[in-house]
Scaffold this active site. Structure first.
Site, PDB file in Angstrom:
ATOM      1  N   HIS A 424      -2.382   1.613  -2.270  1.00 60.65           N
ATOM      2  CA  HIS A 424      -3.377   0.636  -1.821  1.00 60.65           C
ATOM      3  C   HIS A 424      -4.147   0.054  -3.006  1.00 60.65           C
ATOM      4  O   HIS A 424      -4.227  -1.169  -3.184  1.00 60.65           O
ATOM      5  CB  HIS A 424      -4.330   1.332  -0.845  1.00 60.65           C
ATOM      6  CG  HIS A 424      -5.417   0.467  -0.309  1.00 60.65           C
ATOM      7  ND1 HIS A 424      -5.382  -0.061   0.956  1.00 60.65           N
ATOM      8  CD2 HIS A 424      -6.592   0.046  -0.852  1.00 60.65           C
ATOM      9  CE1 HIS A 424      -6.478  -0.775   1.169  1.00 60.65           C
ATOM     10  NE2 HIS A 424      -7.229  -0.713   0.081  1.00 60.65           N
ATOM     11  N   GLU A 425      -4.706   0.922  -3.831  1.00 57.78           N
ATOM     12  CA  GLU A 425      -5.525   0.443  -4.945  1.00 57.78           C
ATOM     13  C   GLU A 425      -4.686  -0.286  -5.997  1.00 57.78           C
ATOM     14  O   GLU A 425      -5.156  -1.232  -6.633  1.00 57.78           O
ATOM     15  CB  GLU A 425      -6.287   1.609  -5.580  1.00 57.78           C
ATOM     16  CG  GLU A 425      -7.258   2.317  -4.649  1.00 57.78           C
ATOM     17  CD  GLU A 425      -8.249   1.381  -3.977  1.00 57.78           C
ATOM     18  OE1 GLU A 425      -8.568   0.313  -4.550  1.00 57.78           O
ATOM     19  OE2 GLU A 425      -8.688   1.710  -2.865  1.00 57.78           O
ATOM     20  N   HIS A 428      -4.375  -3.894  -5.196  1.00 67.03           N
ATOM     21  CA  HIS A 428      -5.485  -4.672  -5.760  1.00 67.03           C
ATOM     22  C   HIS A 428      -5.264  -4.927  -7.247  1.00 67.03           C
ATOM     23  O   HIS A 428      -5.475  -6.036  -7.749  1.00 67.03           O
ATOM     24  CB  HIS A 428      -6.794  -3.904  -5.591  1.00 67.03           C
ATOM     25  CG  HIS A 428      -7.259  -3.749  -4.184  1.00 67.03           C
ATOM     26  ND1 HIS A 428      -7.314  -4.794  -3.299  1.00 67.03           N
ATOM     27  CD2 HIS A 428      -7.720  -2.663  -3.510  1.00 67.03           C
ATOM     28  CE1 HIS A 428      -7.790  -4.363  -2.138  1.00 67.03           C
ATOM     29  NE2 HIS A 428      -8.037  -3.080  -2.244  1.00 67.03           N
TER      30      HIS A 428
END
Length: 636
Positions: A424-425, A428
């Protein structure tokens, strides 16, 4: 967007995605021979090996170098006022915007270094002082530049139309159109300066919440073997995965019982946040704080409202899922502390961080060799801060500045959920990486609305890869269950948070009290609606809002839900089309930054978020996944 950034400046390139709910666990097939691995624990930062800490020295090698840039930022901010009253030509406006961009570009670099240093070692008084100095720098920059937007809005329409046709101002066209779009909500230079100068007061509710939550000491409870378990902010959710219901109940009651001892203080902090949001919205002549939060990112209020409406229509499917879980787990009562327990057995062994890295790299292969190679550099190049300590900020986020590589903060516990948090990170981080390579600074800061699409795209692809390679019925059921959990924790739960956030803002706007009893009742009623009759909404859950930092970001959480829906559609395109979809998504989305409205960007990437269709289709996907799991469960 993180609320520590203020509305009068060009938004900094930051994506904070605090993980307050678990993500999809990884397949039990991929977790092998981990039982003998000892989970590392560290009392303080000095004990953590360097390879597990991010390298902030890539930003500044010494504090003296940081101090020099802070001084330069302050000098540039003070000098910026030379442009005031002189935006009479396209050339003059361009020069002012160039200086503005250069000022904030350097500010970002100095600011993120100080805050990230503090976030991993908040008990260090020197780093507290560094953080305070950075905040003061930001206030100065804000106050010295706050006149710009009001002055731009005063440029006569005919003259501005001519300016926007100037080739020299082409890089600033979307920025200028954004300023003009909020023209009706821009105050006088004097009022803008005043608002900028009192920013620390506006940030006080979150600052107070952070320190209170950090200072609270939680009790120990007994595990199934009679051993003490120390509850912390970092391990609370993972402890709810315990197979023993009495341990889960004890952890749940001890955590929220402790939080309830401070319920009046928590109610004051959230109440102050809401009052501040409503007051600022009224001051800027918005109809609501919701409109004030969405307008700067060029997202219509209807997107928020139709999300809640569509998800509410889909709640019978969530209720059906909860009924199935209760039946399969053979529970007379399914409590809130039971909902994290999977319906099928998986491997819950500790996953070493190095193994988690490879799991992520394998799962994201569909995004192409170039994408995966950058991820490898992230793992070995000092981008990631891995392990938790008592004075490290909880959750996870990605941050950085235009002139740095992306950074990722984790609090890695070795769970399946943590593997997906890494993916997820890094979603980003990859959006930051591609955007900063393609866009000029002024249009590099992508809004959270699109940021969370990049991160959850990685999650969908990771699941799809695992399910495709599943070899047994048991593994398929495990994966389907966990995919459904991701729908629950992202699409449904974050919309639940969004509905709560709107409810408390509406209540305060009507002049009604946000005392602890009122806030708890609002939260409990919404929780009961979402989870339905199959789940006992224990009274302790009424305090859950008190641990959610996102409520201090101003209508932030809805974007997790909209993004989950958009990324589900993009993941399907990647898997169905291959390279053409990957190239389209990279060019029109990951590299786009803030060069256009998020709705327009996503439409070019292949998803129309101006309609309810993506949400409705995601609810249908949830139902299809639930049907598939039920079919497997019913097979002999």
């Amino acid at each position: 967007m993180k609320k520590r950034l203020f509305s009068t400046m060009t938004a900094l390139a930051v994506t904070l995605s605090m993980v307050s709910t678990p993500f999809i666990p990884y397949s039990n097939q991929a977790v092998v021979a981990a039982d003998a691995v000892t989970k590392p624990t560290y009392k303080n930062r000095t004990e953590i090996p360097d390879q597990y800490k991010w390298k902030l020295e890539h930003i500044y090698a010494t504090k003296a170098a940081w101090e020099a840039d802070v001084k330069k930022v302050e000098d540039l901010a003070n000098a910026f006022t030379k442009h005031q009253g002189k935006l009479q030509t396209a050339a003059a406006l361009k020069k002012a915007l160039d200086d503005y961009s250069n000022l904030f570009r350097l500010h970002d670099k100095a600011y993120v270094y100080a805050i990230m240093s503090f976030d991993v070692n908040s008990g260090n008084p020197d780093l507290q002082a560094l953080s305070d100095r950075a905040e003061k720098m930001t206030v100065l920059v804000s106050s010295k530049t706050s006149w710009l937007s009001p002055e731009i809005t005063k440029i006569p329409d005919q003259k501005m139309a001519a300016f926007l046709k100037s080739a020299s101002l082409a890089p600033y066209k979307y920025y200028l159109n954004n300023v003009l779009r909020t023209k009706a909500h821009t105050l006088s230079p004097e009022l803008e300066s005043t608002l900028a100068s009192i920013k620390p007061l506006a940030d006080a509710p979150e600052s107070t919440w952070k320190m209170l939550y950090k200072d609270i000491k939680f009790p120990t409870v007994k595990d199934e073997n009679g051993k003490d378990i120390q509850i912390t902010r970092a391990n609370f959710v993972s402890l709810l995965d315990n197979k023993n219901p009495e341990v889960r109940k004890a952890v749940f009651q001890a955590f929220y019982g402790t939080m309830a001892q401070y319920q009046d203080t928590f109610a004051q902090t959230i109440g102050a946040e809401v009052k501040g949001n409503n007051l600022l919205a009224k001051t800027r002549k918005y109809n609501s704080a919701l409109e004030a939060a969405l307008t700067p990112n060029d997202v219509p209020v209807e997107v928020y409202d139709q999300l809640i409406t569509s998800v509410n229509k889909g709640l019978p499917q969530l209720h059906r899922y909860m009924e199935l879980k209760k039946r399969v787990l053979n529970m007379k009562e399914l409590h809130m502390y039971d909902i994290y327990i999977p319906m099928t057995e998986g491997n819950d062994s500790y996953i070493p961080y190095e193994q988690a890295q490879q799991m992520v790299l394998d799962g994201l292969q569909p995004l192409g060799e170039e994408y995966v190679n950058v991820l490898k550099e992230a793992f070995k190049g000092g981008w990631v801060d891995v392990y938790s300590t008592d004075d490290k900020r909880t959750g996870a986020y990605q941050w950085g500045a235009y002139d740095t590589h992306p950074y990722v903060l984790l609090n890695y516990q070795g769970t399946n959920d943590d593997v997906f948090t890494i993916a997820h990170e890094l979603g980003h981080a990859m959006q930051s990486y591609y955007t900063n390579k393609k866009q000029p600074y002024i249009s590099s800061n992508y809004p959270i609305f699109t940021a969370e699409i990049a991160s959850t795209l990685n999650e969908h692809l990771l699941f799809k890869s695992m399910y495709k390679n599943a070899k047994t019925k048991a593994e398929k059921m495990y994966l389907l269950n966990q995919y459904l959990e991701n729908f629950r924790t992202t699409l449904f739960r974050q919309t639940q948070f969004a509905e709560f956030e709107k409810a408390i803002h509406d209540r305060e706007q009507k002049g009604e009290s946000l005392n602890a009893a009122a806030v708890k009742q609002i939260y409990l009623d919404i929780n009961k609606k979402y989870y339905g009759p199959a789940v006992v909404s224990d009274e302790e859950i009424a305090m859950e809002w008190s641990r959610v930092q996102h409520f201090y970001y101003g209508y932030y959480v809805y974007q997790y839900s909209t993004s989950f829906a958009a990324s589900a559609a993009l993941a399907k395109q990647v898997l169905d089309e291959g390279k053409p979809a990957v190239d389209r998504i990279r060019t029109n989305f990951l590299e786009a930054g803030n060069s256009d409205s998020p709705i327009a960007i996503m439409k070019r990437a292949g998803v129309d978020m101006s309609t309810s269709a993506p949400i409705d289709q995601t609810i249908e996907l949830f139902e299809e996944t639930l049907n598939e799991l039920e079919t497997l469960l019913n097979e002999k």
